[in-house]
Write a protein that holds these residues in place. Structure first.
Motif, PDB file in Angstrom:
ATOM      1  N   LEU A  75       0.841  -1.200   0.000  1.00  0.00           N
ATOM      2  CA  LEU A  75       0.000   0.000   0.000  1.00  0.00           C
ATOM      3  C   LEU A  75       0.871   1.243   0.000  1.00  0.00           C
ATOM      4  N   PRO A  76       0.435   2.314  -0.672  1.00  0.00           N
ATOM      5  CA  PRO A  76       1.135   3.592  -0.543  1.00  0.00           C
ATOM      6  C   PRO A  76       1.082   4.044   0.921  1.00  0.00           C
ATOM      7  N   GLY A  77       2.154   4.599   1.417  1.00  0.00           N
ATOM      8  CA  GLY A  77       2.198   4.999   2.821  1.00  0.00           C
ATOM      9  C   GLY A  77       1.272   6.159   3.135  1.00  0.00           C
ATOM     10  N   ARG A  78       0.780   6.181   4.373  1.00  0.00           N
ATOM     11  CA  ARG A  78      -0.034   7.295   4.877  1.00  0.00           C
ATOM     12  C   ARG A  78       0.876   8.107   5.780  1.00  0.00           C
ATOM     13  N   GLU A  79       1.356   9.230   5.292  1.00  0.00           N
ATOM     14  CA  GLU A  79       2.360   9.983   6.035  1.00  0.00           C
ATOM     15  C   GLU A  79       2.025  11.472   6.009  1.00  0.00           C
ATOM     16  N   THR A  80       2.146  12.093   7.174  1.00  0.00           N
ATOM     17  CA  THR A  80       1.843  13.512   7.318  1.00  0.00           C
ATOM     18  C   THR A  80       3.095  14.297   7.674  1.00  0.00           C
ATOM     19  N   TYR A  81       3.263  15.440   7.020  1.00  0.00           N
ATOM     20  CA  TYR A  81       4.392  16.340   7.279  1.00  0.00           C
ATOM     21  C   TYR A  81       3.853  17.691   7.723  1.00  0.00           C
ATOM     22  N   VAL A  82       4.516  18.282   8.692  1.00  0.00           N
ATOM     23  CA  VAL A  82       4.235  19.666   9.060  1.00  0.00           C
ATOM     24  C   VAL A  82       5.482  20.485   8.756  1.00  0.00           C
ATOM     25  N   VAL A 112      10.794  20.994   7.723  1.00  0.00           N
ATOM     26  CA  VAL A 112       9.958  19.933   8.286  1.00  0.00           C
ATOM     27  C   VAL A 112      10.110  19.887   9.808  1.00  0.00           C
ATOM     28  N   GLN A 113       8.993  19.997  10.509  1.00  0.00           N
ATOM     29  CA  GLN A 113       9.000  19.944  11.971  1.00  0.00           C
ATOM     30  C   GLN A 113       8.367  18.667  12.510  1.00  0.00           C
ATOM     31  N   LEU A 114       7.624  17.951  11.674  1.00  0.00           N
ATOM     32  CA  LEU A 114       6.990  16.704  12.112  1.00  0.00           C
ATOM     33  C   LEU A 114       6.812  15.775  10.921  1.00  0.00           C
ATOM     34  N   ILE A 115       7.096  14.489  11.153  1.00  0.00           N
ATOM     35  CA  ILE A 115       6.759  13.436  10.203  1.00  0.00           C
ATOM     36  C   ILE A 115       6.007  12.386  10.988  1.00  0.00           C
ATOM     37  N   TYR A 116       4.797  12.091  10.551  1.00  0.00           N
ATOM     38  CA  TYR A 116       3.987  11.123  11.284  1.00  0.00           C
ATOM     39  C   TYR A 116       3.439  10.082  10.324  1.00  0.00           C
ATOM     40  N   PHE A 169      -3.191   2.746   9.971  1.00  0.00           N
ATOM     41  CA  PHE A 169      -4.457   2.191  10.426  1.00  0.00           C
ATOM     42  C   PHE A 169      -5.182   3.012  11.484  1.00  0.00           C
ATOM     43  N   GLN A 170      -4.629   4.158  11.864  1.00  0.00           N
ATOM     44  CA  GLN A 170      -5.325   5.090  12.737  1.00  0.00           C
ATOM     45  C   GLN A 170      -5.234   6.481  12.114  1.00  0.00           C
ATOM     46  N   PRO A 171      -5.941   6.684  11.008  1.00  0.00           N
ATOM     47  CA  PRO A 171      -5.802   7.940  10.265  1.00  0.00           C
ATOM     48  C   PRO A 171      -6.137   9.187  11.072  1.00  0.00           C
ATOM     49  N   GLU A 172      -7.049   9.061  12.027  1.00  0.00           N
ATOM     50  CA  GLU A 172      -7.409  10.236  12.827  1.00  0.00           C
ATOM     51  C   GLU A 172      -6.269  10.709  13.718  1.00  0.00           C
ATOM     52  N   LYS A 173      -5.321   9.817  14.011  1.00  0.00           N
ATOM     53  CA  LYS A 173      -4.170  10.197  14.845  1.00  0.00           C
ATOM     54  C   LYS A 173      -3.305  11.248  14.154  1.00  0.00           C
ATOM     55  N   HIS A 174      -3.335  11.284  12.834  1.00  0.00           N
ATOM     56  CA  HIS A 174      -2.568  12.294  12.096  1.00  0.00           C
ATOM     57  C   HIS A 174      -3.038  13.687  12.472  1.00  0.00           C
ATOM     58  N   ILE A 175      -4.331  13.846  12.644  1.00  0.00           N
ATOM     59  CA  ILE A 175      -4.884  15.149  13.002  1.00  0.00           C
ATOM     60  C   ILE A 175      -4.459  15.529  14.419  1.00  0.00           C
ATOM     61  N   ASP A 176      -4.564  14.590  15.342  1.00  0.00           N
ATOM     62  CA  ASP A 176      -4.199  14.850  16.738  1.00  0.00           C
ATOM     63  C   ASP A 176      -2.732  15.266  16.863  1.00  0.00           C
ATOM     64  N   GLU A 177      -1.849  14.496  16.245  1.00  0.00           N
ATOM     65  CA  GLU A 177      -0.411  14.772  16.363  1.00  0.00           C
ATOM     66  C   GLU A 177      -0.047  16.086  15.679  1.00  0.00           C
ATOM     67  N   LEU A 182       1.512  19.699  17.498  1.00  0.00           N
ATOM     68  CA  LEU A 182       2.725  20.398  17.087  1.00  0.00           C
ATOM     69  C   LEU A 182       2.442  21.835  16.711  1.00  0.00           C
ATOM     70  N   LEU A 183       1.393  22.068  15.923  1.00  0.00           N
ATOM     71  CA  LEU A 183       1.077  23.424  15.488  1.00  0.00           C
ATOM     72  C   LEU A 183       0.809  24.351  16.677  1.00  0.00           C
ATOM     73  N   GLN A 184       0.163  23.820  17.690  1.00  0.00           N
ATOM     74  CA  GLN A 184      -0.143  24.632  18.860  1.00  0.00           C
ATOM     75  C   GLN A 184       1.091  24.954  19.694  1.00  0.00           C
ATOM     76  N   SER A 185       2.186  24.206  19.438  1.00  0.00           N
ATOM     77  CA  SER A 185       3.425  24.458  20.174  1.00  0.00           C
ATOM     78  C   SER A 185       4.390  25.377  19.409  1.00  0.00           C
ATOM     79  N   LEU A 186       4.099  25.629  18.137  1.00  0.00           N
ATOM     80  CA  LEU A 186       4.995  26.485  17.328  1.00  0.00           C
ATOM     81  C   LEU A 186       4.859  27.953  17.715  1.00  0.00           C
TER      82      LEU A 186
END
Length: 221
Positions: free
Chosen positions: A183-190, A197-201, A205-213, A217-221
Motif C-alpha cells: 500500500l502507498p504509505g499514509r504519512e503527514t508532514y508539518v 519539516v517539523q513533524l513526520i507522522y 491504520f489510525q488515520p485520525e491520529k494524524h490530526i491529533d499529532e 505540534l502546530l499549537q506548540s509552534l
C-alpha cells in the motif's frame, strides 16, 4: 552472528531475517525509530528491506542498496524537494506558495477508501483549528484531479487536494510503503513558515491520529 539460509520457506523467512539482524530497526524503514512509537498498529507500516541487499551484506553495492531502502529522503529539520501539482480544479499549485505560513501536507493512499475518507473528514472537521493556528492543509494522493474534485465535493472538504499521478513526489520525498510495500504509505508532514519539516507522522491504520499529532505540534509552534 548465525549465518542466514535462503532455503527457508516463506513461513520461516521472517524469523530468519530477525536472526540475521539483532536490531529490528535495521530491517525496517527508519520511521520505526522516528515516528511510530505511539501505536502498536504502526508495525504494519514498516517496510522490509529488499532481499537482494541481504544476500551480500559485506559488498559495497549491497551497502548502497541498503541505504536507499532504509533512509527516507525527507527528514525532520530538512527542506523537502519542491513540487508543482494539479489541484482538484486543475490549477497548478507549488510547494513554494505556502512559504511564510505553516503547512500540513498529508499523503494518503486513495480517494474514497475507508481509511482515507475517515482521515479526510477528520481534517475537515478540525479545519477551523488548523486555520486558527495559521496553517494550510493539503492532501496528496496519486488520484487524478477529477477524482479529487468528486471526493472533495462529496464530503465537503474545504482544503486543497493535489494529484501526484505516477507518485513522482511520493518517490522524491522517499515515503515508505505500508504492508511491506503493498500500500502507498499514509504519512503527514508539518512544515514551518520557513519550509522546514517539523513533524513526520506515519500511521496507516489510525488515520485520525494524524490530526491529533499535527494539531499538538502546530499549537506548540
Amino acid at each position: 552472528m548465525a549465518s542466514m539460509s535462503f532455503s527457508a520457506t516463506k513461513h520461516t523467512l521472517i524469523p530468519s531475517l530477525l536472526q540475521y539482524s539483532q536490531t529490528p530497526k535495521i530491517l525496517f524503514s527508519r520511521n520505526l525509530s522516528i515516528v511510530s512509537r505511539s501505536s502498536k498498529s504502526n508495525f504494519y507500516g514498516l517496510k522490509l528491506l529488499h532481499l537482494p541487499s541481504l544476500t551480500t551484506p559485506s559488498s559495497s553495492s549491497s551497502s548502497s542498496s541498503t541505504k536507499s531502502s532504509i533512509f527516507a529522503k525527507v527528514d525532520k529539520g530538512s527542506v523537502p524537494p519542491p513540487f508543482t501539482l494539479k489541484d482538484q480544479d486543475g490549477k497548478d499549485v507549488s510547494l513554494s506558495q505556502f512559504k511564510g505560513k505553516p503547512v500540513v501536507l498529508y499523503f494518503y493512499p486513495a480517494d474514497e477508501s475507508p481509511g482515507c475518507t475517515k482521515q479526510a473528514c477528520s481534517f475537515r472537521d478540525s479545519y477551523e483549528k488548523f486555520k486558527k493556528a495559521g496553517a494550510e492543509v493539503v492532501g496528496i494522493s496519486g488520484d487524478d484531479p477529477e477524482s479529487h474534485k468528486a471526493f472533495a465535493k462529496k464530503y465537503g472538504l474545504p482544503y486543497t487536494l493535489l494529484s501526484d499521478e505516477g507518485d513522482k513526489v511520493r518517490k522524491e520525498w522517499g515515503i515508505p510503503g505500508d504492508l511491506f510495500g503493498a500500500l502507498p504509505g499514509r504519512e503527514t508532514y508539518v512544515l514551518d513558515k520557513n519550509g522546514v519539516v517539523q513533524l513526520i507522522y506515519n500511521n496507516q491504520f489510525q488515520p485520525e491520529k494524524h490530526i491529533d499529532e499535527t494539531l499538538k505540534l502546530l499549537q506548540s509552534l
